[in-house]
Design an enzyme around this catalytic site. Structure first.
Site, mmCIF file in Angstrom:
data_model
loop_
_atom_site.group_PDB
_atom_site.id
_atom_site.type_symbol
_atom_site.label_atom_id
_atom_site.label_comp_id
_atom_site.label_asym_id
_atom_site.label_seq_id
_atom_site.Cartn_x
_atom_site.Cartn_y
_atom_site.Cartn_z
ATOM 1 N N GLY A 1 9.694 1.310 46.349
ATOM 2 C CA GLY A 1 10.114 2.236 45.076
ATOM 3 C C GLY A 1 9.438 1.135 43.676
ATOM 4 C CB VAL A 2 9.378 -2.541 42.624
ATOM 5 C CG1 VAL A 2 10.605 -2.717 42.963
ATOM 6 C CG2 VAL A 2 7.943 -2.906 44.342
ATOM 7 N N GLY A 3 6.905 0.478 42.866
ATOM 8 C CA GLY A 3 4.762 0.724 42.621
ATOM 9 C C GLY A 3 3.989 -0.434 42.896
ATOM 10 C CE LYS A 4 5.763 -2.625 48.078
ATOM 11 N NZ LYS A 4 6.900 -2.167 47.851
ATOM 12 C CB THR A 5 1.845 2.327 47.465
ATOM 13 O OG1 THR A 5 2.131 1.457 48.907
ATOM 14 C CG2 THR A 5 0.085 3.247 48.132
ATOM 15 C CE LYS B 1 19.903 -14.694 47.778
ATOM 16 N NZ LYS B 1 19.838 -15.862 48.096
ATOM 17 N N PRO C 1 10.343 -5.082 47.402
ATOM 18 C CG PRO C 1 12.444 -5.271 45.293
ATOM 19 C CD PRO C 1 10.986 -5.580 46.235
ATOM 20 C CB SER D 1 21.476 -17.803 51.125
ATOM 21 O OG SER D 1 21.814 -16.215 51.007
#
Length: 780
Positions: free
Chosen positions: A360-364, A723, A358, A680
């Site tokens: 904002g988790v620091g991928k870039t 979830k 998702p 789901s």
């Protein structure tokens, strides 16, 4: 040969800039340097004689011994005229040659010991006589053709009988370069000096003859529009004969040098020389020349052979990754594995990693950290919104303004053939009539093909096999399957509350305090304040909004600091609302009491997990099912399957047939503006339907997720970690999961896992037995 008249003497020296004085010539000199003026004044006090030698570089204001030619002319000062500004104009007459034997002193002026030598005027063999006649004849012809020297000069030259003097006087009248004049001055042998002058005049005559031919040829065809061409051709011919290069030739030579320095592969080397030959044959101002020149510039600016050396120290790399990012164990472990293999196997193809998670988790930022830990250059290319294949592969040179694709542009920017290349937002690409950029990326991201990546502009293969490609995406579902197959998927899941607290205290707060010009004495954050911001002011998988809220508080404190520099604000949970306003979200959004027809489900979104309250209401009708809440096709089908199951179990659930026949069923999923899809929510819908039709409340402290079949079997689903974190964030302790998802529980952070109660189910009967109050449902 040295004559018997050679003598040694000590004499002041005057270094000359950009000129040279021959014996028997009278010339004006402008003298302005302090040492030179001192030398002139000293010479006037003594014998009025001074030694004139030429500097090798005219720009040098204070030449050393090595910067001055060692052969010069002893001259007599005839006249001195003082000029404004402290300079002198000196009239000198050259007397004879001399050679520096040693430098006596440099201050307050240069004094040298010289050896003088003179030509022997009596020595006139037949060879000298012939050389003199030849020189006089050539000089007469030169004066007649060039018309740059007055005819009266020839009369005075013809009258000269001394061979050495004749050579010097003729040389003084020619426009020669300093090094050529110096060569004449240094020729002590009179015969050699005359021969050299004859050679020079012969070359000058050839140039004049060529110039005359050009004039005749061009004059025949010259019109107004051809004047510039005439002048260029004339200049080119003269420069060629003089050994000088025009701008076009200089450009071609420069490009040749760059081609050799670039260490191109064989194909590229041949292509570059072929294009250079085309450029050389073209008129300089045609449009095609600009295209070829740009092509060569692009080709020679790409890193064909230059690469950076990898830092293969695992401890240093691990320390850098830990400094930059908290958590993210899987990506860090994968990078360290890559480094270990690089240390063991030198020829390893660059991996293609895909970081999915998702926002904002620091991928870039993880991509930047990887480049820093490897010691490589970093290039980022955003793919969001790209819909043109030419963005990847470039345009062919037949188009106006064509250029290479963004892959090769990134390689040029990196300046090395092994950078870390981040392809950001790979799931946001689209396609239209201009082609499919995702298909063009297949070659880039395939280790079996990218060693010879072909760009439409370059038209020759470029090696991308040493590049470490990292792609990022919010959802792997939106990445085309062939592209996804070429990448190694690494999932970066949502942060837990503990993770966010740690990141905020260790990374975000110090960063924002520093960026806002604050110091530790001005502001401090308590852990309780950070938790309150996380719970009541943000709802996200990453930490981007959390950082914005911290920045907002820092801005407000910065204003107070400007008004009073001694202010200190300790941000605690109780003062957060004063700075950020009223709370935006309610922490623990689960229902507080059990209700009929309302069940709590769990959903996965691109921004992380979320809880889903599914509501069912009955009203008089004919047994129709109405679905609202912007549901996708799969979710609608799941709702129909759930209703079929409930109808099939009506007797066991205590549902009267009249209730099913005489009532319409309205199923609604709140937040209707947000699209929802996927299977789901099946067991949640079935629970809500069973509750509404039987009149029994559903427990509000239980959240559930799972796909349902017509016969009530519960099938596994994805996104378990997100979830569960959403349920934890909402304050729910008990979660129903499909039995086949048992393996996914291990991925949930330990501090969350130990607070939760997981119930594994394989059939809908088990779900209803656990979730509905006062249920007495027999199991199959």
């Amino acid at each position: 040969m040295q004559s018997n008249n050679d003598t040694f003497r000590v004499i002041p020296m005057l270094p000359l800039r950009g000129m040279l004085v021959f014996p028997y010539t009278v010339i004006h000199l402008d003298v302005g340097r302090k040492k030179s003026i001192n030398a002139i004044e000293e010479a006037m006090l003594e014998s009025k004689e001074i030694f004139l030698a030429t500097q090798k570089e005219a720009q040098d204001d204070d030449p050393e011994e090595a910067d001055i030619y060692h052969v010069g002319t002893v001259a007599e000062i005839r006249q001195i005229l003082k000029m404004p500004g402290g300079t002198m104009r000196v009239l000198v007459e050259g007397l004879h040659r001399a050679e520096v034997r040693s430098y006596v002193t440099h201050d307050p002026y240069i004094v040298v010991e010289i050896e003088e030598y003179e030509d022997d005027p009596k020595h006139k063999p037949a060879e000298l006589e012939a050389l003199m006649r030849t020189l006089v004849s050539q000089f007469e012809q030169y004066v007649r053709v060039s018309k740059k020297i007055p005819p009266e000069t020839v009369v005075s030259v013809v009258a000269i009988e001394e061979p050495g003097r004749l050579a010097d006087v003729v040389a003084s009248h020619l426009s020669l370069r300093i090094n050529e004049k110096q060569k004449i001055l240094e020729a002590r042998d009179t015969s050699k000096r005359l021969e050299y002058m004859c050679d020079i005049l012969a070359k000058e005559m050839e140039v004049l003859e060529l110039e005359r031919k050009i004039n005749i040829r061009v004059r025949k065809q010259m019109e107004k529009t051809q004047k510039e061409y005439y002048l260029r051709e004339q200049m080119k011919a003269i420069q060629k004969e003089l050994g000088e290069k025009d701008e076009r030739t200089a450009e071609v030579e420069e490009l040749k040098g760059r081609i050799e320095e670039a260490k191109l592969p064989k194909d590229a080397h041949e292509k570059a020389y072929k294009e250079l030959e085309r450029l050389e044959k073209m008129p300089p101002m045609v449009a095609e020349a600009v295209v070829v020149r740009n092509y060569l510039d692009w080709m020679l600016s790409l890193p064909w052979s230059s690469e950076t050396k990898d830092r293969l120290d695992l401890k240093v790399a691990e320390r850098i990754l830990e400094e930059d990012h908290y958590g993210l164990e899987k990506p860090k472990e994968r990078i360290l594995e890559y480094l270990a293999i690089r240390k063991l196997a030198k020829k390893m193809k660059g991996p293609i990693l895909c970081l999915v998670g998702p926002p904002g988790v620091g991928k870039t930022s993880l991509g930047k950290s990887i480049a820093r830990s490897l010691g490589r250059k970093f290039v980022r290319m955003s793919l969001g919104g790209i819909r043109d294949e030419a963005e990847i592969r470039g345009h062919r040179r037949t188009y106006v303004g064509s250029m290479p694709g963004r892959v090769l542009q990134g390689m040029k920017q990196a300046g090395s053939k092994n950078p870390v290349f981040l392809l950001d937002e790979i799931d946001k690409m689209t396609m239209d009539f201009r082609g499919d950029p995702a298909s063009a990326l297949l070659e880039v991201l395939d280790p079996e093909q990218n060693f010879s990546f072909s760009d439409h502009y370059l038209e020759i293969p470029f090696d991308l096999s040493k590049v470490m490609f990292i792609t990022t995406a919010n959802s792997a579902y939106n990445i085309p399957r062939p592209l996804l197959d070429r990448m190694e998927l690494i999932e970066i899941t949502s942060y837990t509350e503990e993770d966010k607290v740690h990141i905020a205290m260790g990374y975000l707060v110090p960063k924002q305090v520093d960026e806002h010009g604050l110091k530790g004495k001005n502001i401090s954050f308590s852990e309780g304040a950070i938790r309150k911001i996380i719970r009541n002011y943000t709802r996200e998988a990453g930490v981007r909004n959390l950082e914005r809220e911290i920045a907002s508080m820092c801005r407000k404190v910065a204003r107070q600091v400007v008004e009073d520099k001694n202010v200190h604000v300790n941000v605690t949970a109780s003062v957060v609302a004063r700075y950020l306003g009223k709370e935006r979200y309610r922490f623990g959004v689960a229902e507080t009491e059990n209700q009929v027809g309302v069940a709590t489900g769990l959903a996965w979104t691109e921004t992380g997990g979320d809880i889903l309250a599914i509501e069912v209401a009955l009203y008089k009708g004919q047994g129709k099912l109405i679905l609202t809440g912007k549901l996708g096709d799969v979710m609608k089908e799941s709702a129909r399957a759930a209703l079929t199951y409930v109808r099939s179990r009506a007797g066991e659930l205590g549902i009267a047939q009249e209730t099913l026949d005489d009532n319409d069923i309205h199923l609604h999923v709140p937040e209707g503006a947000i699209p929802k899809d996927g299977p789901s929510a099946g067991i949640t819908i079935a629970s809500a339907l069973a509750s509404a039709l039987s009149g029994r409340p559903v427990r509000s402290d239980i959240a559930m997720t799972g796909e349902i079949t017509l016969r009530g079997r519960v099938l596994p689903i994805g996104g378990v970690k997100e979830k569960v974190l959403a349920a934890h964030r909402a304050g729910i302790k008990t979660i129903l999961l499909p039995e086949d998802n048992k393996k996914d529980i291990q991925e949930i952070p330990a501090q969350v896992r130990k607070k939760m109660n997981f119930q594994l189910v394989s059939h809908m009967d088990q779900v209803l037995a656990m979730t509905m109050e006062k249920a007495d449902i027999p199991l199959n």
